[in-house]
Write a protein that holds these residues in place. Sequence first.
Motif, PDB file in Angstrom:
ATOM      1  N   LEU A  87      32.589  28.887  25.880  1.00  0.00           N
ATOM      2  CA  LEU A  87      32.085  30.253  26.027  1.00  0.00           C
ATOM      3  C   LEU A  87      33.222  31.232  26.316  1.00  0.00           C
ATOM      4  N   THR A  88      34.152  30.803  27.145  1.00  0.00           N
ATOM      5  CA  THR A  88      35.276  31.672  27.504  1.00  0.00           C
ATOM      6  C   THR A  88      36.176  31.929  26.300  1.00  0.00           C
ATOM      7  N   PHE A 102      40.212  30.594  33.907  1.00  0.00           N
ATOM      8  CA  PHE A 102      41.310  31.536  33.754  1.00  0.00           C
ATOM      9  C   PHE A 102      42.033  31.220  32.448  1.00  0.00           C
ATOM     10  N   VAL A 103      42.091  32.200  31.553  1.00  0.00           N
ATOM     11  CA  VAL A 103      42.712  31.991  30.248  1.00  0.00           C
ATOM     12  C   VAL A 103      43.984  32.820  30.133  1.00  0.00           C
ATOM     13  N   LYS A 104      44.886  32.379  29.249  1.00  0.00           N
ATOM     14  CA  LYS A 104      46.173  33.055  29.062  1.00  0.00           C
ATOM     15  C   LYS A 104      46.487  33.162  27.573  1.00  0.00           C
ATOM     16  N   GLY A 105      47.462  34.022  27.236  1.00  0.00           N
ATOM     17  CA  GLY A 105      47.886  34.183  25.861  1.00  0.00           C
ATOM     18  C   GLY A 105      48.821  33.068  25.437  1.00  0.00           C
ATOM     19  N   LEU A 113      33.783  38.723  32.260  1.00  0.00           N
ATOM     20  CA  LEU A 113      35.157  38.471  31.813  1.00  0.00           C
ATOM     21  C   LEU A 113      35.922  39.776  31.932  1.00  0.00           C
ATOM     22  N   ARG A 114      37.050  39.755  32.653  1.00  0.00           N
ATOM     23  CA  ARG A 114      37.794  40.994  32.898  1.00  0.00           C
ATOM     24  C   ARG A 114      39.294  40.756  32.827  1.00  0.00           C
ATOM     25  N   ASP A 115      40.026  41.857  32.632  1.00  0.00           N
ATOM     26  CA  ASP A 115      41.478  41.833  32.797  1.00  0.00           C
ATOM     27  C   ASP A 115      41.795  41.859  34.288  1.00  0.00           C
ATOM     28  N   MET A 116      42.855  41.174  34.657  1.00  0.00           N
ATOM     29  CA  MET A 116      43.285  41.208  36.044  1.00  0.00           C
ATOM     30  C   MET A 116      43.832  42.587  36.397  1.00  0.00           C
ATOM     31  N   PRO A 117      43.731  43.010  37.666  1.00  0.00           N
ATOM     32  CA  PRO A 117      44.357  44.269  38.096  1.00  0.00           C
ATOM     33  C   PRO A 117      45.868  44.217  37.884  1.00  0.00           C
ATOM     34  N   TRP A 118      46.503  45.372  37.798  1.00  0.00           N
ATOM     35  CA  TRP A 118      47.932  45.438  37.504  1.00  0.00           C
ATOM     36  C   TRP A 118      48.781  44.702  38.540  1.00  0.00           C
TER      37      TRP A 118
END
Length: 391
Positions: A256-257, A285-288, A312-317
């Motif tokens: 699903l992720t 937790f997924v990565k490029g 599902l979100r982007d992590m904060p800066w």
Amino acid sequence: MSSVKKIQTWFQIHKWTSLICTAFLLMLCITGLPLIFHEEIEELEGKPHMAKQVPAGTPKASLDNLAESALAHYPKKVIRYVYWDEHEQNTTAFSLSDSINADPNNYTTVIVDDHTAEVLETPNYQEGFMYIMFQMHVDMFMGIGGKLFLGVMGLLFIAAIVSGIMLYGPIMKRFDFGMIRTERSTRLKWLDLHNLLGVVTIVWGVVVGFTGVINTASEIVLGLWQAGQLSEMTAPYKNAGPLTGKLSSVDQAVTLTKQAAPGMEPSLIAYPGTPFSSKHHYAVFVKGNTPLTKRIIKPALIDAKKGVLTDLRDMPWFVNALFISQPLHFGDYGGLPLKIIWALFDIATIVILGSGLYLWFARNKATRAHIKRLDKNDEEILTVQAHSENV
């Protein structure tokens, strides 16, 4: 403020920031040197890759089967985390504990073959030379207090670099860049070498010092993420009852992720009840897949009972800044060539710190000798005056 007073002020800043942090920076440079080459050191030790070579296209066992295999090895434990080591292809690592709320430092690692579901190794990462070097470098075996203390030392190191630049500028108006006055005293030779190496390593020192400071705040950064974004993502389940019964498939959570984040691969899975998830979710937790994007993580939450993606979100800066700074601190972006450059700068910094201590001791010794000569001259003058008065 006159230029003389400015130089005196910068000299005092450079002297005291350097003196306070030098011993700890020497320790960090010495322990950091083997950590730069930790992978190469493991290869020199003859550590083989754990998974056997298989023909391309060989199907992998399901993640659920791998988890069952890990638990069969330790039937009284529970899985808390699943992760993948990019340097150990075709393996999956499971972190097991006595309970889901166990002490984070009390865990057992089980490494399983992705194709055969065979348990390959149960390494103990909390022993050996590299473990000692890592813990000394990270927190001196003092936990978060040690980390924050080293963070302060890192800030003093940056202040010493800035003040050193302010002192070296006026010197270069009078002398050629890179001068080493070999015909003068030993102290002057070391002073010139100290200044030259300091200027050459400015950029590296600021980068490593700044990323080191960021890394020492890792617990604070992750705590802010847990209290902020993670709390928002799990808010709909705040009043939900306890999770009971069989959990949904881990494989389904990963699938699903990956569907929601195409082009990204799982890096870590946190089971329900762990600090990086909630009591009702798998956190995947997924990565490029590029040198930079593989450091930028996205968290996905999957309902561990229903098996559906809930967020599902982007992590904060500030979290991404932490993840990017960690490998940059050890030069782990450009393979072996960058590691060698990092090591050379590390050695140069050791020379800078050592020469700084030598110059301080030599200066104090010269000052005491000068005062002693003045006192002796004063005593001789007083003796002559007394003798003259008596005559």
